[in-house]
Write an enzyme that holds these catalytic residues in place. Structure first.
Site, PDB file in Angstrom:
ATOM      1  CG  ASP A 121      -0.239   0.121   2.567  1.00  0.00           C
ATOM      2  OD1 ASP A 121       0.716  -0.601   2.852  1.00  0.00           O
ATOM      3  OD2 ASP A 121      -0.675   0.712   3.390  1.00  0.00           O
ATOM      4  CD  GLU A 162       4.359   0.947   7.261  1.00  0.00           C
ATOM      5  OE1 GLU A 162       4.831   1.529   7.947  1.00  0.00           O
ATOM      6  OE2 GLU A 162       3.817   1.773   6.188  1.00  0.00           O
TER       7      GLU A 162
END
Length: 399
Positions: free
Chosen positions: A75, A140
């Site tokens: 991500d 994250e």
């Protein structure tokens, strides 16, 4: 397209618009690449009330022997104003030896280099003398609730265990070989709310200005310093991040004020002992306030974040030495061992096995025109390749 070329792998990952919490095709692409290398791949989705569902990936190659984990995230943060980009943030365009795109260094680049290193090793030498796993999250850059922490729990419940882990975050400040992260400071955020009595600024005797109290309490939080640091960690640091009354008027004494702050703390503290220190400082400062006889005791409330990040330090000299040696053998530089910077998912991994962090140069992470030098991708791939070989050889020597 070849898996031994890190720029090819990274380009494919960048073209996936995986802005948290969207998977964006990044994990699907990674699954396809890992499957080609013989990995068994699992894609669990985790949920929690009040947070978006998050897709994750766990893949393993090998069934026995020493087990090395590579961890990271696909991500990425939002692009911001697209007009500020000179290249398509999801186009993976190359110009003047630089590969541009969101996630190029944070941290799709690290993933691409480790995968390319494995492709070279398995292609050249066949089976590894042990097992390697990829533990990759899509959470994250978000709240980190449905990502690594739950993926670790999920894998451990299925019988997975690891001897060491490498996180591919961009750890180098200026050039490859600068720095390995062997720990991280903890992070604790809080909100202090001071209540007063709203009134007219021309009649202060009829009001109780909470800013006067808040200023005194904030000063007590900042001084004296929390500590002086130690051999491996800098001094713990408290930063005020907001003082807000929600009051747009210049002739009104506000009724309350919120003071928010964050503390990055070293291993001399835990979240519990630090919270107790903060509460004690506030209590002493409130008791020492002058001119409270007519207004009564100061009224305040302190609330701490529910999921503070702990500080930690990896003490596995063999793991640290192996990675340091691999970096020096490729770059000629001995990396600094550091605990600086923000938090990372290593704070979760350290509960399962020793963990270190090493990746690309982080100068452009989260910035407009995030980019990585093609030469750095090749160098990092060579470092990872050297590290994998040396780590497994060191494990054989321990038996």
């Amino acid at each position: 397209m070849t898996l031994t070329n890190p720029s090819d792998v990274l380009s494919a990952l960048i073209r996936c618009p995986s802005v948290t919490p969207e998977e964006g095709g990044a994990l699907e692409t990674l699954e396809r690449f890992l499957s080609e290398l013989g990995f068994t791949v699992e894609r669990p989705v985790f949920s929690e009330d009040g947070t978006p569902d998050i897709e994750n990936l766990y893949a393993r190659l090998g069934n026995d022997g020493p087990h090395l984990m590579f961890a990271g995230h696909t991500d990425v943060v939002p692009t911001g104003n697209l007009e500020g980009w000179s290249h398509d943030p999801f186009g993976a365009e190359v110009a003047d030896g630089m590969l541009y795109g969101r996630g190029a260094v944070d941290m799709k680049g690290g993933i691409a280099c480790f995968l390319a290193a494995l492709a070279r090793l398995t292609g050249d030498k066949g089976a590894l003398p042990g097992s390697i796993s990829f533990l990759i999250t899509g959470d994250e850059e978000g709240p980190a609730i449905n990502g690594t922490v739950k993926l670790l729990e999920h894998a451990a419940k299925k019988g997975e265990s690891w001897d060491a882990a490498l996180v591919g975050e961009p750890t180098n400040p200026n050039q490859l070989g600068d720095m390995i992260k062997i720990g991280r400071r903890g992070s604790l955020s809080a909100k202090l709310t001071v209540s007063g009595t709203q009134g007219h600024v021309a009649y202060p005797h009829l009001a109780d200005n909470p800013l006067r109290v808040a200023n005194a309490l904030a000063a007590a939080l900042l001084d004296p310093p929390l500590d002086a640091g130690n051999e491996r960690f800098p001094a713990s640091n408290l930063e005020l991040t907001s003082i807000d009354t929600g009051n747009p008027a210049t002739n009104v004494i506000p009724g309350s004020v919120d003071v928010t702050f964050n503390i990055r703390f070293n291993d001399g503290w835990s979240a519990e002992t630090l919270s107790a220190e903060i509460e004690n400082r506030l209590r002493q400062a409130a008791d020492a306030l002058p001119d409270r006889a007519t207004r009564g005791p100061a009224r305040y409330d302190i609330s701490f974040q529910q999921r503070p990040s702990p500080s930690f330090l990896t003490r596995d000299d063999a793991l640290i030495g192996t990675l340091s040696g691999a970096v020096k053998s490729v770059t000629g530089r001995m990396p600094e061992l550091s605990t600086t910077g923000g938090t990372s998912d290593a704070r979760f991994i350290k509960d399962y096995c020793p963990v270190v962090e090493f990746g690309l140069v982080g100068k452009t992470m989260h910035m407009t025109d995030e980019c990585v030098a093609l030469s750095d991708l090749e160098t990092l791939t060579q470092i990872y390749e050297r590290f994998i070989v040396d780590w497994f050889q060191a494990q054989e020597g321990r038996v």
